[in-house]
Write a protein that holds these residues in place. Structure first.
Motif, PDB file in Angstrom:
ATOM      1  N   ARG B 320     -15.048  -7.085   5.291  1.00  0.00           N
ATOM      2  CA  ARG B 320     -13.964  -8.026   4.951  1.00  0.00           C
ATOM      3  C   ARG B 320     -14.218  -8.634   3.577  1.00  0.00           C
ATOM      4  O   ARG B 320     -13.333  -8.682   2.721  1.00  0.00           O
ATOM      5  N   ALA B 323     -13.983  -5.910   0.821  1.00  0.00           N
ATOM      6  CA  ALA B 323     -12.585  -5.513   0.654  1.00  0.00           C
ATOM      7  C   ALA B 323     -11.836  -6.581  -0.139  1.00  0.00           C
ATOM      8  O   ALA B 323     -11.093  -6.270  -1.080  1.00  0.00           O
ATOM      9  N   ALA B 324     -12.060  -7.857   0.220  1.00  0.00           N
ATOM     10  CA  ALA B 324     -11.373  -8.958  -0.465  1.00  0.00           C
ATOM     11  C   ALA B 324     -11.723  -8.978  -1.957  1.00  0.00           C
ATOM     12  O   ALA B 324     -10.854  -9.187  -2.808  1.00  0.00           O
ATOM     13  N   VAL B 327      -9.578  -6.492  -3.975  1.00  0.00           N
ATOM     14  CA  VAL B 327      -8.120  -6.555  -3.963  1.00  0.00           C
ATOM     15  C   VAL B 327      -7.525  -6.730  -5.378  1.00  0.00           C
ATOM     16  O   VAL B 327      -6.612  -5.990  -5.750  1.00  0.00           O
ATOM     17  N   PRO B 328      -8.039  -7.678  -6.205  1.00  0.00           N
ATOM     18  CA  PRO B 328      -7.432  -7.834  -7.537  1.00  0.00           C
ATOM     19  C   PRO B 328      -7.476  -6.538  -8.347  1.00  0.00           C
ATOM     20  O   PRO B 328      -6.481  -6.174  -8.986  1.00  0.00           O
ATOM     21  N   VAL B 337      -4.014  -3.168  -0.604  1.00  0.00           N
ATOM     22  CA  VAL B 337      -5.173  -3.008   0.273  1.00  0.00           C
ATOM     23  C   VAL B 337      -4.812  -3.529   1.649  1.00  0.00           C
ATOM     24  O   VAL B 337      -4.172  -4.575   1.780  1.00  0.00           O
ATOM     25  N   GLU B 338      -5.162  -2.757   2.661  1.00  0.00           N
ATOM     26  CA  GLU B 338      -4.934  -3.211   4.024  1.00  0.00           C
ATOM     27  C   GLU B 338      -6.257  -3.120   4.768  1.00  0.00           C
ATOM     28  O   GLU B 338      -7.000  -2.153   4.619  1.00  0.00           O
ATOM     29  N   PHE B 339      -6.532  -4.163   5.550  1.00  0.00           N
ATOM     30  CA  PHE B 339      -7.820  -4.222   6.250  1.00  0.00           C
ATOM     31  C   PHE B 339      -7.587  -4.327   7.747  1.00  0.00           C
ATOM     32  O   PHE B 339      -6.794  -5.156   8.196  1.00  0.00           O
TER      33      PHE B 339
END
Lengths: 223, 482
Positions: B320, B323-324, B327-328, B337-339
């Motif tokens: 998480r 991934a975050a 994102v930018p 982006v999908e998590f």
């Protein structure tokens, strides 16, 4: 705003000084820890960019001195070491952020802006994003200088997103910001608050965009 | 057949303890046999005593009374054998009622006295003048027909006869002792090796505790038995040398990182001064590529050189966060982006930094190779799976596992360093997990990382094996990816 660059490399130092001066106004450069200590003693800086490998020691030593100062400046550590342990040590010692060499000028500027925004938020300044302005001390939101009413939880969510502008704010972070330990949180409560906040801002003709990132959280951007 | 049996025997690990127990048993047996042989040898020939005693017993068994009540001797096989073997054999068996005699009876015979009693009270007399052989013997024996007076002589056993006789006698006494001895020996064979192996196992258990992290951990020398001490000490010295080498490697990597990055950073600043804008853009792009190759080479070297400390961690929380962070960058490149994660933590034993590096590389790849305006799906699933899925042009490669080798690229566009997937592969190797590359249904690439689940034995995934699975998934149109 004043920026101090502590970098001994004869090529990189002046370039950093000039680049940061263009972005933030005045900028000074010193090449040793000793000169760095002397500079912060006579003048106050908002941002200090420190290289780790200096002729008279590790830049982290200066970092610890700076954190003692009141008010202490925002700090970014430059490092050519990519060992995750080294980076963790820099952040533990109070660096607000680190930039690994080699870096793109645009990345350095972006990171500097982010740490400065957090610094000003902590100092209770008013932060402006596009036509939105947020007064931390008075918890007041203005769009085009006209105050708008934002309820307590939505305001907490907005502040958390303003602090991390341009980056994803995880849903769990928003839950912590908006709710206390004892509160019962509905599974879609954050979505509902964000949706209302977004509508409220749009109604006031605010240009700020709150983008949902599925499964993660939200991202606030200025355009 | 013999060959097969021998080979099977050779596969059994040789045990020093079992070998030594067997050898001690064999040596003891040989020594006992030698002692017995010596005793028999120096015991010498029979002087007639042994034989005469046997003969007296044989006569005692044969004594009967005939119908008139007179003393008589029945024929027995034992008596017949003695008669056959010894031509000079003679006897006189007498009691109050009369006597029975046989053979060349000597002239002089002893008188029965009042002190003559049943049992062992025999009187030996009259040694032959020329030899030392006993010639005559008289003895009293109690028989079913009453007490009789037996005189006999003219028999002497040879050494062979004597030995056979002695052994037959001895067996009856020795059999229980031999059985006890055999049982003791067998028990010793089973338990002595176990006892000897116990300190070896203790040292082995201590060695198992030493993982790849050079933290100065050593085998305990104070508890090691004297025989194992040289081995333990040598092992500890080897560990020290490995620690030193590992420290040198770490220093080298730090220095290499510093020495390579500083000039790259300087070059980047100088490039800002290039007047020609298209040329500047091209040079900056090359500089950036070189920078990322250096970064990734150092990452790869670091992951290969330094076994990371593995801790119990939540894979979902780490994914998480990583991934975050990306994102930018993805948004800037036109990807969403999908998590997706389960509603509970996914516990794995791993290094957070290493897994973060692997996932960053996969997300960067997916953003670079995914379709413009498409999305990148990052999914964490049970038991310990991490997938990064894009919907781009796919692998376009016959053997997807080749991509895990350094400097192999999936597409002809020379984007990327070609190192990302080998870093991922290296990270998964150090975690004892697997990487699989396959075609996303409908087009694109799916990279799946599977971690070993803590507490669950991964018998089929030995650590250190380059665990690569090239999965082929049938696409809806029936074309296989590989």
């Amino acid at each position: 705003m004043r920026v101090l660059v502590v970098e001994d490399d004869p090529q990189l130092g002046p370039w950093l000084r000039d680049t940061l001066a263009t972005a933030f106004g005045a900028s000074d450069m010193v090449t040793t820890l000793e000169e760095g200590r002397a500079a912060v003693a006579v003048r106050s800086f908002e941002l200090v960019v420190i290289d780790r490998g200096l002729p008279d020691g590790d830049g982290l030593a200066l970092l610890r001195d700076l954190k003692q100062q009141k008010p202490s400046p925002a700090t970014i550590v430059l490092t050519a070491l990519d060992d995750p342990l080294d980076i963790a040590r820099a952040l533990d010692d109070g660096a607000d952020d680190y930039v690994a060499k080699p870096f793109e000028p645009i990345e350095l500027i972006a990171r500097a802006k982010a740490v400065l925004r957090r610094l000003f938020l902590d100092r209770g300044a008013i932060v402006r994003i596009g036509n939105l302005s947020y007064d931390v001390l008075n918890r007041e939101v203005c769009v085009d200088h006209a105050p708008i009413v934002v309820p307590r939880r939505e305001l907490a969510i907005l502040e958390a997103m303003v602090r991390r502008i341009g980056r994803v704010v995880l849903r769990e972070t928003l839950e912590v910001a908006a709710y206390s330990f004892d509160d019962e949180i509905q599974s879609n409560a954050i979505e509902a608050h964000v949706s209302r906040l977004r509508r409220r801002l749009r109604a006031a003709n605010c240009k700020v965009v709150i983008k949902p990132v599925r499964g993660l959280g939200y991202l606030l951007s200025g355009e | 057949m013999m060959m097969l049996k021998w080979q099977r025997l050779k596969r059994v690990h040789r045990s020093i303890a079992v070998l030594s127990a067997t050898l001690i048993g064999a040596v003891t047996t040989i020594m006992l046999l030698c002692a017995a042989a010596l005793l028999i040898r120096f015991g010498g020939d029979d002087d007639g005593t042994w034989a005469a005693a046997d003969v007296a017993d044989a006569l005692k068994e044969a004594v009967i009374r005939n119908e008139t009540g007179q003393l008589a001797l029945k024929r027995t096989s034992r008596l017949d054998e003695i008669t056959r073997n010894f031509p000079t054999f003679w006897y006189v068996v007498s009691d109050k009622s009369g006597e029975v005699s046989y053979g060349p009876i000597p002239k002089w015979r002893p008188q029965k006295t009042q002190t003559s009693r049943d049992g062992t009270s025999f009187i030996a007399y009259a040694f032959d003048g020329e030899t030392t052989n006993l010639r005559k013997m008289a003895v009293v024996r109690n028989t079913p027909v009453g007490e009789v007076w037996i005189e006999t002589g003219g028999v002497a056993y040879t050494a062979a006869q004597l030995t056979t006789g002695m052994l037959t006698d001895a067996t009856i006494v020795a059999l229980p002792i031999i059985l006890v001895l055999a049982a003791t020996a067998f028990t010793a064979m089973v338990f002595v090796p176990t006892l000897i192996a116990r300190p070896v196992r203790a040292v082995a258990a201590a060695a198992e505790m030493i993982d790849g992290v050079s933290d100065g951990r050593r085998l305990p020398e104070q508890d090691a038995p004297a025989e194992l001490l040289p081995l333990v000490a040598a092992f500890n010295r080897a560990l020290s040398r490995i620690d030193v080498a590992s420290k040198a490697q770490r220093n080298f990597l730090s220095n290499a990182a510093h020495e390579l990055r500083t000039p790259l950073t300087n070059a980047r600043t100088i490039l800002e001064q290039v007047e020609d804008a298209p040329l500047r853009a091209r040079l900056i792009a090359e500089n950036q590529k070189l920078s990322s190759i250096v970064t990734m080479l150092l990452q790869l070297a670091r992951i290969s050189a330094e076994p990371a400390e593995l801790i119990e961690m939540d894979l979902a929380a780490l994914a998480r966060r990583v991934a975050a962070e990306h994102v930018p960058m993805a948004l800037k490149n036109g990807s969403d982006v999908e998590f997706i994660e389960p509603h509970h933590p996914i516990w794995v034993r791993g290094s957070e930094t290493a897994i973060a590096v692997a996932l960053s590389n996969l997300i960067r790849n997916a953003v670079t190779h995914g379709s413009a305006g498409g999305s990148v799906l990052i999914e964490v699933g049970a038991p310990a799976r991490l997938s990064v899925i894009d919907y781009g042009s796919g692998l376009q490669l016959g053997q997807p596992e080749l991509l895990l080798e350094p400097f192999k690229r999936g597409n002809t566009r020379a984007e990327g360093t070609g190192l990302g997937l080998s870093i991922v592969s290296q990270v998964m190797t150090t975690h004892g997990g697997t990487v699989s590359l396959c075609e996303t249904p409908g087009g694109g690439t799916t990279v799946e990382l599977n971690f070993p689940v803590p507490g669950c034995r991964q018998a089929d995934l030995p650590q250190g094996r380059k665990a690569v699975q090239a999965m082929t998934e049938a696409r809806p149109d029936g074309i296989s990816a590989a």
